[in-house]
Structures are given as C-alpha cells and as structure tokens.
Design an enzyme around this catalytic site. Structure first.
Site, PDB file in Angstrom:
ATOM      1  N   LYS A 128      -3.575   7.067  -1.901  1.00  0.00           N
ATOM      2  CA  LYS A 128      -2.887   5.888  -1.351  1.00  0.00           C
ATOM      3  C   LYS A 128      -1.410   6.022  -1.684  1.00  0.00           C
ATOM      4  CE  LYS A 128      -3.991   1.822   0.542  1.00  0.00           C
ATOM      5  NZ  LYS A 128      -5.209   1.422   1.282  1.00  0.00           N
ATOM      6  N   ASP A 168      -1.483   0.747   6.356  1.00  0.00           N
ATOM      7  CA  ASP A 168      -2.070  -0.285   5.480  1.00  0.00           C
ATOM      8  C   ASP A 168      -1.159  -1.497   5.656  1.00  0.00           C
ATOM      9  OD1 ASP A 168      -4.271  -0.452   3.271  1.00  0.00           O
ATOM     10  OD2 ASP A 168      -2.564  -1.446   2.358  1.00  0.00           O
TER      11      ASP A 168
HETATM   12  N1  GLU Z   1      -5.554   1.614   4.629  1.00  0.00           N
HETATM   13  C1  GLU Z   1      -6.872   1.713   5.189  1.00  0.00           C
HETATM   14  C2  GLU Z   1      -7.905   1.537   4.086  1.00  0.00           C
HETATM   15  O1  GLU Z   1      -7.684   0.793   3.152  1.00  0.00           O
HETATM   16  C3  GLU Z   1      -7.072   2.940   6.061  1.00  0.00           C
HETATM   17  C4  GLU Z   1      -6.863   4.272   5.406  1.00  0.00           C
HETATM   18  C5  GLU Z   1      -6.898   5.455   6.361  1.00  0.00           C
HETATM   19  O2  GLU Z   1      -7.164   5.267   7.535  1.00  0.00           O
HETATM   20  O3  GLU Z   1      -6.658   6.556   5.860  1.00  0.00           O
HETATM   21  O4  GLU Z   1      -8.992   2.043   4.118  1.00  0.00           O
END
Ligand code: GLU
Length: 449
Positions: A128, A168
């Site tokens: 992340k 996100d």
């Molecule tokens: N931010 C999203 C999550 O919390 C998507 C992450 C992604 O698609 O890599 O899962």
C-alpha cells in the site's frame, strides 16, 4: 508451549517496538487473536517465527514530494510505499492520498491487503502507498504536478513484476492517469504497472464497479446461508466514494432498498430508497463535480440531509460501512442491533472498531470483515493485470462472471476455514485463517528471506 502466552507476549513485543502505531496494532491483533487453533495444530509456524516475520514489512520507502501550486507557491508532502509481503506474488495494493496518511495507517492497510489478496485466489502479494496530500480543493493542474512528482521517486521501486499500485481514497482514474503517464515517460515502457487505469488505455471494464459490486455479492452470499436474500431488505451504505456508490447500485439491483448514505459533510436519509435516476445523479455529483451530498435533497425532495450526522441510527436490515477505518463504533453497533440489523458487510478496510465487531458477534448476526467482502476491487485489479499481460480486453460480462466466482470462493473459504478450526459461522476468523495459511505456507516454502 502455551499458545495463549506466546500470543500475548508477541502482541506486547509489537507494541513495545512501535508504541505509536495504533491502527497497525489493531489490525495485527485482530488477526493474531484468531490464529490460536491454527498454531495449536501446526507449531512449525511458531518455530519458524512466521508471525514475527509476517508483521515486519519487507520494505518501506519514504520520500519527499515537492510540488508547486497554481500560484507558484511550493509545497512538500511525504510519500510512502509499504511493500509488505511478496510471498504470493508482486506487491499489490492501492495508493491513498489524504491528509490522514501516515506510516502507521499505510502499514495497517498493507498488512490487511496481504491477507485480502491471499483470499482472492490470485497470485498477488500485499502493499500500500500514498501521501498526506489532500486532493480535495486542488485544481487538476495541481493534482497532476503532485502526481508527477510522486512518481519521480516511486517509479524506481514499482513495475509490473515488482509492485503494481492502484487507487484508494483520494486516488481515482484521474490520479492513476497522471501517475501512469509519468511512469511511462520515465521508463519508456507501456506495461500494466498500475491498475485502475481507464479502459481506453489498458484498464479493465468493471474495475470501477468491482469493489462495490463485490460487497453486494458477498452480502447476498452471507444472507443465503440463512435461507435469506437481499430482496426486500432495507440497506444503509456509509461512504459515497467509488465503493459506496457501486455497492448501492448493486444492492438495489439485487432487490434491496438503500435508504441511507453519507459523505464528509453529513448523511442522507431517503425513505423512498435510491433508484437508477438517483444513482446517476450521485455519480455525476461525486465523480464529475466532486460535490457534496448537501445538494441531494434539493433534487430529491423526500430525502433529508443531516448535517454532520452518521447513518447508523437509520433502521436497516443490511449495513455496509464503506468509508474509513473505525467509522463504526460500539454506540453505532448498539443502534444497528436495536433497530434489527441482520447483516454487516464491510466495504472498506477495518471500518468497525473491535468492540463493534464483538457486539455483532455476540448478537449472532452476520458480520464480514473488509478483507473478505471488499476484495472484489483488488481481484479485478488482478484480472486487469492478466488482460494487460495477454494484451486483450475481456467484456464486462466476462469480468463480472470472474468477480462473482471470486467472491463466492472467498465466501466459501471463510466459512470452510472457520468450521475446520471450530469457529463455525465466524467470517472474521475464517478470513484471517485462510489468508494466513496460504501466505505462511508460501513463506515456509521460500525459506528464510
Ligand atoms: N485500494 C483497494 C483495496 O483496498 C484496491 C487495491 C488494488 O486494486 O490494488 O483493496
């Protein structure tokens, strides 16, 4: 060895190491507290110090992000990428742009992502990233300059076999576009190094809808275990971002009546429930104009705007928190239970506090953690990577079929693991156990790295 003592010593040691990282500890404790029956059966996880290794990110990159606003004034934000675990595949997870972003919040999100990605059945590690930059109130030019500057450093550390960021909170197709453009410029490589791209330049159809639709599919699956369905149920969704709006859309397509939702300014109570026209209005308002829900009841007269108020006092059968971490506490849980809520299906990451979860579990209602029920987004990101590698596009219907299949598989995996370890019906334990075993066994296979 006494497993309970081992686990409490482990948790205490974590707190001692990073006393200020509150949400990270909360996420770790939630997982660790459900692993006792697993460790009892397989002590190699203890001998090989799998938990100790799993809570330490493989790498954290922290960097300066300087940018100039429209008046020429210079600002400096802090950028991060937490590359948490690559046992199952390249690091995968979103980028959050919000003033609340810290190393603590991103460690929590990357840790959660590792388990979530493990549950998707796809070969995805966990990561992340983000910055304490707030996109709200910034012009397109300012957002573009910030995103370019962010990538000027981050491009060294990502790539389609290494780490694949996505969106996100505060980071949607616009921001992904600017970041992808700068990445391509610097690397001279058009690859699927990001997901959440627009479909005209490599994005997957249904990626924007995937997290929200997945939440509704998961809620439907949960209700079906009690011979029930979404048909005729009253539902509340908290956030009105990407996840919330598409969750509302699919919940209502599956027969539920969505009567409440909220944003930064307050909440809407709409006793008539949303419909196609109202969803189209919300998409325009939020995605195109980045406006406030204050405008909703000017157009839809029966609805009430409640300044600064949450949604959880509105009676409902199904509640889907889709905003931010710890948004739903024990007082909110008590209101939901008092009003007869039967199912809480998390659409964001860790939106319910531990005491709210405890209240739901004590009351015996259906409760699913975000790492299971909101995994549809990252799952379709995985499908976007597959399409990019194959250099083809699947149709909406094809992607939707995969999404449904993956949500079913996550649901069944939660239930079967919970049952196998003596915790029947406990989706939280099932998700943690299933996610943990796959990552832990892969780490054992790959040796001490
Ligand atoms: N931010 C999203 C999550 O919390 C998507 C992450 C992604 O698609 O890599 O899962």
């Amino acid at each position: 060895m006494n497993i309970e003592n081992y686990l409490s010593d482990f948790i205490a040691a974590q707190h001692q190491k990073d006393p200020a990282q509150k949400v990270f500890h909360q996420a770790v404790e939630e997982v660790v507290n459900t692993l006792k029956p697993v460790l009892e059966r397989k002590d190699v996880y203890i001998k090989e110090k799998i938990l100790e290794r799993m809570v330490e990110p493989e790498r954290i990159i922290i960097f300066r992000v300087p940018w100039a606003d429209d008046k020429g004034e210079i600002h400096v934000n802090r950028g991060f990428r937490v590359q948490f675990n690559s046992a199952l595949g390249p690091y995968k997870g979103g980028i959050r742009f919000h003033s609340s972003v810290t190393q603590d919040s991103l460690k929590f999100l990357a840790f959660e992502q590792t388990f979530k990605n493990s549950l998707t059945t796809l070969p995805l590690g966990g990561g992340k990233g983000g910055s304490d930059f707030d996109t709200r109130g910034k012009s397109d030019g300012e957002v573009m300059r910030f995103c370019h500057s962010f990538i000027n450093e981050l491009y060294h550390h990502i790539g389609y076999h290494t780490d694949i960021p996505a969106g996100d909170l505060g980071c949607g197709p616009r921001e992904i576009g600017y970041m992808f453009g700068q990445y391509k410029k610097l690397t001279n490589d058009f690859t699927g190094a990001f997901t959440g791209k627009k479909p005209n330049w490599g994005g997957s159809l249904l990626r924007p809808e995937a997290t929200g639709y997945g939440v509704a599919y998961f809620a439907q699956n949960m209700l079906s275990t009690r011979n029930d369905s979404l048909e005729g149920k009253t539902a509340i969704v908290s956030g009105t971002g990407n996840v919330g709006i598409y969750a509302m859309e699919k919940l209502s397509q599956l027969g539920a009546k969505v009567v409440g939702f909220m944003d930064y300014d307050g909440s809407i109570y709409d006793p008539d429930g949303i419909n196609e026209e109202k969803i189209a209005f919300l998409k325009q308002l939020v995605f195109k104009r980045r406006g406030s829900l204050k405008e909703y009841n000017k157009t839809f007269k029966h609805a009430k705007f409640r300044l600064g108020q949450k949604t959880w006092d509105i009676p409902c059968d199904v509640a889907c928190p889709t905003a931010c971490e710890n948004e739903l506490d024990e007082k909110d849980a008590a209101l939901l239970l008092k009003n007869g809520c039967k199912c809480v299906c998390e659409g964001s990451n860790m939106p319910c506090t531990p005491s709210a979860i405890y209240a739901f579990q004590q009351a015996g209602i259906l409760y699913s953690p975000g790492k299971a029920s909101n995994a549809g987004g990252v799952a379709v990101s995985g499908l976007e990577m597959t399409q990019n590698s194959m250099r083809i596009y699947w149709t909406r219907e094809e992607v939707d079929q995969y999404l449904k299949r993956i949500m079913n598989s996550i649901h069944n995996s939660c239930l079967s693991h919970a049952e196998e370890y003596g915790l029947k019906g406990n989706y939280m334990a099932g998700a943690n156990i299933a996610g943990f075993i796959k990552v832990a066994d892969s780490m054992l296979d790959q040796g001490l790295v």
